[in-house]
Design a protein around this motif. Structure first.
Motif, mmCIF file in Angstrom:
data_model
loop_
_atom_site.group_PDB
_atom_site.id
_atom_site.type_symbol
_atom_site.label_atom_id
_atom_site.label_comp_id
_atom_site.label_asym_id
_atom_site.label_seq_id
_atom_site.Cartn_x
_atom_site.Cartn_y
_atom_site.Cartn_z
ATOM 1 N N UNK A 30 0.504 -0.610 -7.311
ATOM 2 C CA UNK A 30 -0.824 0.061 -6.712
ATOM 3 C C UNK A 30 -0.095 1.225 -5.593
ATOM 4 N N UNK A 31 -1.007 2.232 -5.413
ATOM 5 C CA UNK A 31 -0.413 3.168 -4.585
ATOM 6 C C UNK A 31 -0.859 3.142 -3.045
ATOM 7 N N UNK A 32 -2.103 2.913 -2.813
ATOM 8 C CA UNK A 32 -2.706 3.010 -1.427
ATOM 9 C C UNK A 32 -1.710 2.376 -0.424
ATOM 10 N N UNK A 33 -1.847 1.205 -0.542
ATOM 11 C CA UNK A 33 -0.707 0.658 0.816
ATOM 12 C C UNK A 33 0.517 0.962 0.697
ATOM 13 N N UNK A 34 1.150 1.269 -0.427
ATOM 14 C CA UNK A 34 2.508 1.723 -0.421
ATOM 15 C C UNK A 34 2.581 2.922 0.247
ATOM 16 N N UNK A 35 1.810 4.029 -0.043
ATOM 17 C CA UNK A 35 1.694 5.314 0.346
ATOM 18 C C UNK A 35 1.454 5.545 1.911
ATOM 19 N N UNK A 36 0.494 4.596 2.473
ATOM 20 C CA UNK A 36 0.270 4.454 3.827
ATOM 21 C C UNK A 36 1.478 3.845 4.537
ATOM 22 N N UNK A 37 2.160 2.931 4.034
ATOM 23 C CA UNK A 37 3.419 2.373 4.474
ATOM 24 C C UNK A 37 4.523 3.195 4.648
ATOM 25 N N UNK A 51 -3.567 9.459 11.039
ATOM 26 C CA UNK A 51 -5.011 8.908 10.349
ATOM 27 C C UNK A 51 -4.885 8.500 9.182
ATOM 28 N N UNK A 52 -5.053 7.028 8.998
ATOM 29 C CA UNK A 52 -4.890 6.578 7.760
ATOM 30 C C UNK A 52 -6.127 6.591 6.887
ATOM 31 N N UNK A 53 -6.578 7.726 6.350
ATOM 32 C CA UNK A 53 -7.750 7.965 5.467
ATOM 33 C C UNK A 53 -7.380 8.815 4.260
ATOM 34 N N UNK A 133 -4.979 -1.228 4.729
ATOM 35 C CA UNK A 133 -5.116 0.108 5.229
ATOM 36 C C UNK A 133 -6.241 0.350 6.009
ATOM 37 N N UNK A 134 -7.301 -0.314 6.178
ATOM 38 C CA UNK A 134 -8.059 0.027 7.034
ATOM 39 C C UNK A 134 -8.077 -0.374 8.525
ATOM 40 N N UNK A 135 -7.370 -1.307 8.741
ATOM 41 C CA UNK A 135 -6.757 -1.398 9.906
ATOM 42 C C UNK A 135 -5.395 -2.071 9.926
#
Length: 258
Positions: A30-37, A51-53, A133-135
């Motif tokens: 999965x991409x989203x959490x890994x990308x934010x991190x 901004x984590x958006x 990712x939301x907080x």
């Protein structure tokens, strides 16, 4: 971040934005959490704020002309992350993709949700315990909203919510649908970014009216995001002067695929 090269080909032609926008090939799923991190640990580790958006979210400020002034007023040194509540936009009678800005196409608000996303100080984030990712979990400072209220972060689903949060200073406009055609493509062809590549847990083709597509239709007229975008980047007004039929002349790669 992207898992294919189509966006890179477009980006290579846009010399005007390369000073401000970076595109990173990111095949992980999965991409989203890994990308934010990766952003917090590497790409923006030395920045003051991040901004984590997502690409379908747009910060709408109601009392500030720019994000710098907003952060200086509402996120002091004790602030590790500030949250903005979601305002979900409906499809506004769109049926499929059109090559005009989403903020111009979707101009009806469904409702303001308790769900939030955050702008954080990377140096305050506990990236070793990153779980959502939301907080984020903080090793320093507090989670606050635009009233200055300190929000304790629970260890359950409410870590993504600030129910009844303020809406007078800023909101995060969420364009999750754009059109039924695009929503179908995202959920039933591309697959969900929170799951392994190709998984389609939110595909509603055989389940219309489910919670997944709640807020797709109806809503109240809300052009604020579009008006603010034109104010910040006046050249976007060109889309109000030309119809789709003339887009091919203005943009040689039209029609784009979504």
């Amino acid at each position: 971040m992207t898992d294919d090269l189509d966006l890179h080909l477009w980006y290579s032609k846009r010399k005007d934005i390369q000073k401000y926008v970076q595109i990173i090939h990111f095949p992980q799923a999965p991409a989203q959490h890994a990308a934010y991190l990766q952003c917090l640990r590497h790409d923006a580790a030395n920045e003051t704020f991040v901004a984590l958006i997502d690409i379908d979210e747009f910060v709408v400020l109601k009392k500030h002309d720019n994000i710098v002034d907003f952060m200086e007023e509402h996120c002091s040194e004790d602030c590790g992350q500030i949250s903005l509540n979601w305002n979900t936009l409906t499809v506004s009678n769109e049926t499929n993709y059109r090559p005009v800005p989403t903020l111009m196409r979707n101009i009806h608000s469904y409702q303001i949700w308790g769900t939030i996303k955050v702008i954080v100080r990377p140096s305050y984030v506990d990236t070793d315990r990153f779980d959502w990712g939301h907080s984020v979990r903080l090793k320093k400072g507090n989670w606050v909203d635009t009233t200055g209220k300190v929000i304790p972060r629970p260890n359950n689903w409410k870590k993504q919510a600030n129910n009844g949060g303020p809406s007078d200073v800023g909101l995060l406009y969420h364009y999750r649908f754009r059109s039924p055609g695009e929503f179908y493509h995202k959920n039933c062809i591309r697959g969900d970014v929170l799951h392994s590549r190709g998984e389609q847990p939110k595909c509603t083709i055989n389940r219309p009216g489910t919670r997944v597509d709640q807020g797709m239709y109806g809503g109240n007229l809300d052009t604020l995001a579009w008006e603010l975008l034109k104010k910040m980047v006046p050249k976007y007004a060109i889309f109000e002067k030309y119809t789709n039929a003339t887009m091919k002349t203005l943009y040689l790669d039209y029609p784009y695929r979504f």
